[in-house]
Motif scaffolding. Structure first.
Motif, PDB file in Angstrom:
ATOM      1  N   GLY A 163     -15.369  34.098 -19.627  1.00  0.00           N
ATOM      2  CA  GLY A 163     -14.201  33.302 -19.980  1.00  0.00           C
ATOM      3  C   GLY A 163     -14.085  32.017 -19.195  1.00  0.00           C
ATOM      4  N   TYR A 164     -15.051  31.756 -18.313  1.00  0.00           N
ATOM      5  CA  TYR A 164     -14.991  30.570 -17.457  1.00  0.00           C
ATOM      6  C   TYR A 164     -16.018  29.510 -17.845  1.00  0.00           C
ATOM      7  N   ILE A 188     -18.887  22.873 -14.860  1.00  0.00           N
ATOM      8  CA  ILE A 188     -19.561  22.523 -13.611  1.00  0.00           C
ATOM      9  C   ILE A 188     -20.449  23.699 -13.209  1.00  0.00           C
ATOM     10  N   VAL A 189     -21.740  23.413 -13.035  1.00  0.00           N
ATOM     11  CA  VAL A 189     -22.706  24.430 -12.593  1.00  0.00           C
ATOM     12  C   VAL A 189     -22.965  24.207 -11.109  1.00  0.00           C
ATOM     13  N   THR A 200     -15.701  26.532 -13.246  1.00  0.00           N
ATOM     14  CA  THR A 200     -14.795  25.385 -13.223  1.00  0.00           C
ATOM     15  C   THR A 200     -15.263  24.367 -14.257  1.00  0.00           C
ATOM     16  N   ALA A 201     -14.430  23.357 -14.504  1.00  0.00           N
ATOM     17  CA  ALA A 201     -14.761  22.344 -15.505  1.00  0.00           C
ATOM     18  C   ALA A 201     -14.190  21.005 -15.079  1.00  0.00           C
ATOM     19  N   ASN A 216      -8.993  29.387 -12.856  1.00  0.00           N
ATOM     20  CA  ASN A 216      -7.907  29.902 -13.694  1.00  0.00           C
ATOM     21  C   ASN A 216      -7.558  28.936 -14.816  1.00  0.00           C
ATOM     22  N   GLU A 217      -7.546  27.636 -14.522  1.00  0.00           N
ATOM     23  CA  GLU A 217      -7.244  26.643 -15.548  1.00  0.00           C
ATOM     24  C   GLU A 217      -8.350  26.584 -16.598  1.00  0.00           C
ATOM     25  N   THR A 218      -9.603  26.741 -16.172  1.00  0.00           N
ATOM     26  CA  THR A 218     -10.715  26.764 -17.120  1.00  0.00           C
ATOM     27  C   THR A 218     -10.597  27.963 -18.049  1.00  0.00           C
TER      28      THR A 218
END
Length: 363
Positions: A163-164, A188-189, A200-201, A216-218
């Motif tokens: 989900g991320y 983001i990797v 994350t993104a 969490n926002e991603t």
């Protein structure tokens, strides 16, 4: 006779073509674009080349990573060819990584070479590398059976379903850069200790890095977009909390502009799942409605906060503006000016419907 003349003609035509046998090619599986450490150079280009093995065991996932600094991507690729003894084939380049420091300084203006090259697939996955694209491509995954395959499994959702992870194709990323009312977003990797972390993104305002989303926002963004079906949700309940494993998500929204009152987005999200963990011990089946209400209330509050964060930063990764433009007539300039004046006043009304199907094995 005509048949033999036709075959002879084909052989003459193929005699001057640039075809090379497979054993005279290096297949580029990943491309990395970083900021050069040299002040007189702009780019540091990294190519991950697959080295064929005799079998598909873990030890056969061999690769070669070559890098080159230059002032253009074209020049870098030409110089990289002087470092190998085979022709570079980009037909299998399915992963394109931009270094995070490079994007912070240059934005996303470097897509021309990627979209103009006829041998680079527009269905390649695009992501951001941290600390750099070179570090991500150089990460050796011990269980990889083919070079670069671990990222393909992550973004293509043919392996892990997380989900991320925000999966983005090159063609869609390029489209979002041009499309009014829909902003680009990339995962983001992060590379560390011989493994990847993707949770994350980063968001762009058509050109530059504007906002970085935490894990969490991603996850909430993926829920709103309904681009995933499997995700975990935390919900407070009384003095404790429990966790729900969601296996189905459906999301839709409408933009309402009433004659009196502020404009608003009416978003509805339906989810189905089971309780996977409880911090307060056993849960009662006869309290299902209370558990569902706790999930709905908690999720609604978090989603509204994230939507307001997008709005306050003048970002629109969900495409509210594009949907507004598709339902209003006028010139592109008129539609866009109207939406830009409307978006800062937009309110968000989110309704979450949670259907719990069980409380796990423990009753």
């Amino acid at each position: 006779m005509k048949k033999w003349l036709f075959i002879l003609l084909l052989l003459c035509l193929c005699g001057g073509c640039g075809f090379k046998d497979i054993d005279k090619r290096f297949f580029v599986v990943s491309i990395g674009i970083d900021k050069s450490e040299h002040t007189n150079m702009k780019y540091r280009i990294s190519l991950k080349l697959a080295v064929p093995g005799s079998s598909l065991d873990n030890s056969s996932a061999q690769y070669e990573l070559i890098t080159q600094d230059a002032n253009s991507i074209t020049e870098a690729v030409r110089l990289l060819k002087s470092k190998v003894d085979k022709e570079l084939d980009f037909g299998h380049a399915k992963i394109i990584i931009f270094g995070y420091p490079f994007l912070k300084e240059n934005g996303i203006n470097e897509l021309d070479w990627l979209n103009r090259r006829r041998d680079i697939q527009l269905v390649s996955w695009v992501a951001v590398g941290q600390p750099s694209a070179e570090a991500v491509l150089g990460t050796k995954i011990s269980h990889e059976r083919m070079p670069g395959n671990s990222l393909l499994l992550s973004f293509g959702k043919t392996g892990v379903e997380s989900g991320y992870v925000v999966s983005e194709y090159l063609f869609n990323f390029y489209r979002k850069k041009k499309e009014l009312g829909l902003d680009p977003i990339l995962s983001i990797v992060e590379s560390a200790n011989n493994h990847f972390t993707i949770n994350t993104a980063v968001l762009f305002d058509k050109e530059n890095v504007k906002l970085t989303l935490n894990s969490n926002e991603t996850r909430l963004f993926n829920i709103m977009k309904a681009s995933i079906n499997k995700v975990e949700i935390e919900a407070p309940f009384q003095d404790s909390k429990f966790f729900v494993s969601v296996d189905h998500i459906n999301s839709n929204y409408h933009i309402r502009i009433p004659k009196s009152g502020p404009p608003y987005v009416d978003m509805h999200i339906k989810m189905r799942g089971v309780i996977e963990e409880s911090a307060s011990g056993p849960l009662e089946i006869n309290q299902f409605s209370q558990y569902e209400a706790a999930v709905c209330q908690s999720s609604e509050e978090k989603i509204v906060r994230l939507l307001k964060k997008f709005r306050d930063n003048k970002l629109d990764p969900l495409g509210f503006g594009l949907k507004y433009r598709s339902r209003h007539f006028g010139t592109v300039e008129e539609e866009w000016r109207t939406w830009q004046a409307l978006y800062p006043e937009l309110e968000f009304r989110v309704g979450v419907e949670m259907k719990l199907e069980g409380v796990g094995v423990i009753k």
